[in-house]
Motif scaffolding. Structure first.
Motif, PDB file in Angstrom:
ATOM      1  N   UNK A 139      -6.107 -20.733  11.522  1.00  0.00           N
ATOM      2  CA  UNK A 139      -5.384 -20.185  12.729  1.00  0.00           C
ATOM      3  C   UNK A 139      -5.909 -20.373  14.123  1.00  0.00           C
ATOM      4  N   UNK A 140      -4.988 -20.569  15.042  1.00  0.00           N
ATOM      5  CA  UNK A 140      -5.483 -20.534  16.305  1.00  0.00           C
ATOM      6  C   UNK A 140      -4.984 -19.373  17.034  1.00  0.00           C
ATOM      7  N   UNK A 141      -5.334 -19.040  18.421  1.00  0.00           N
ATOM      8  CA  UNK A 141      -4.663 -17.850  18.944  1.00  0.00           C
ATOM      9  C   UNK A 141      -3.140 -18.107  18.988  1.00  0.00           C
ATOM     10  N   UNK A 142      -2.617 -19.138  19.257  1.00  0.00           N
ATOM     11  CA  UNK A 142      -1.189 -19.246  19.066  1.00  0.00           C
ATOM     12  C   UNK A 142      -0.345 -19.053  17.612  1.00  0.00           C
ATOM     13  N   UNK A 143      -1.263 -18.865  16.676  1.00  0.00           N
ATOM     14  CA  UNK A 143      -0.639 -18.608  15.233  1.00  0.00           C
ATOM     15  C   UNK A 143      -0.437 -16.974  15.121  1.00  0.00           C
ATOM     16  N   UNK A 144      -1.029 -16.297  16.003  1.00  0.00           N
ATOM     17  CA  UNK A 144      -0.723 -14.828  15.851  1.00  0.00           C
ATOM     18  C   UNK A 144       0.774 -14.468  15.915  1.00  0.00           C
ATOM     19  N   UNK A 145       0.985 -13.602  15.363  1.00  0.00           N
ATOM     20  CA  UNK A 145       2.430 -13.050  15.196  1.00  0.00           C
ATOM     21  C   UNK A 145       2.999 -12.584  13.937  1.00  0.00           C
ATOM     22  N   UNK A 146       4.254 -12.544  13.691  1.00  0.00           N
ATOM     23  CA  UNK A 146       4.996 -12.379  12.320  1.00  0.00           C
ATOM     24  C   UNK A 146       5.399 -13.521  11.594  1.00  0.00           C
ATOM     25  N   UNK A 147       5.162 -13.355  10.476  1.00  0.00           N
ATOM     26  CA  UNK A 147       5.579 -14.342   9.231  1.00  0.00           C
ATOM     27  C   UNK A 147       6.162 -13.678   8.439  1.00  0.00           C
ATOM     28  N   UNK A 148       7.623 -14.294   7.945  1.00  0.00           N
ATOM     29  CA  UNK A 148       8.337 -13.600   7.015  1.00  0.00           C
ATOM     30  C   UNK A 148       8.471 -14.496   5.643  1.00  0.00           C
ATOM     31  N   UNK A 149       8.219 -13.717   4.661  1.00  0.00           N
ATOM     32  CA  UNK A 149       8.217 -14.210   3.114  1.00  0.00           C
ATOM     33  C   UNK A 149       9.641 -13.923   2.773  1.00  0.00           C
ATOM     34  N   UNK A 150      10.515 -14.687   2.341  1.00  0.00           N
ATOM     35  CA  UNK A 150      11.907 -14.367   1.850  1.00  0.00           C
ATOM     36  C   UNK A 150      12.277 -15.120   0.555  1.00  0.00           C
ATOM     37  N   UNK A 151      12.702 -14.319  -0.523  1.00  0.00           N
ATOM     38  CA  UNK A 151      13.036 -14.821  -1.524  1.00  0.00           C
ATOM     39  C   UNK A 151      14.544 -14.600  -1.923  1.00  0.00           C
ATOM     40  N   UNK A 152      15.194 -15.633  -2.277  1.00  0.00           N
ATOM     41  CA  UNK A 152      16.392 -15.272  -2.506  1.00  0.00           C
ATOM     42  C   UNK A 152      16.806 -15.992  -4.033  1.00  0.00           C
TER      43      UNK A 152
END
Length: 84
Positions: free
Chosen positions: A53-66
């Motif tokens: 991670x770099x600073x700009x990688x901060x944030x929300x990550x969504x895992x989704x399964x269908x």
């Protein structure tokens, strides 16, 4: 159904984002996305993505399964890279 968790990671220290889903009617499509852009996908019940991670990688990550019946489940991970 969805769940959420917060992850703290030092700058440039390799971490693994992992999505694990149970159940569902095969085949199950799993993806990890950030800001609506898919960064990894697989046909499985588990998906891992290694990130330095770099600073700009901060944030929300969504895992989704269908699954094959169209049932969708999401998990949200919030990554914080402290020090900025």
């Amino acid at each position: 159904m969805s769940s959420s968790r917060k992850i703290f990671s030092p700058l440039n220290m390799a971490i693994k984002l992992r999505c694990v889903f149970h159940g569902g009617e095969p085949p199950v499509q799993v993806s990890i996305s950030k800001h609506g852009e898919v960064i990894a996908r697989a046909q499985s019940r588990m998906l891992s993505f290694v990130l330095r991670p770099r600073y700009q990688d901060s944030g929300s990550y969504v895992c989704q399964a269908t699954d094959a019946s169209g049932e969708t489940v999401r998990h949200v991970m919030h990554l914080e890279v402290p020090g900025k």
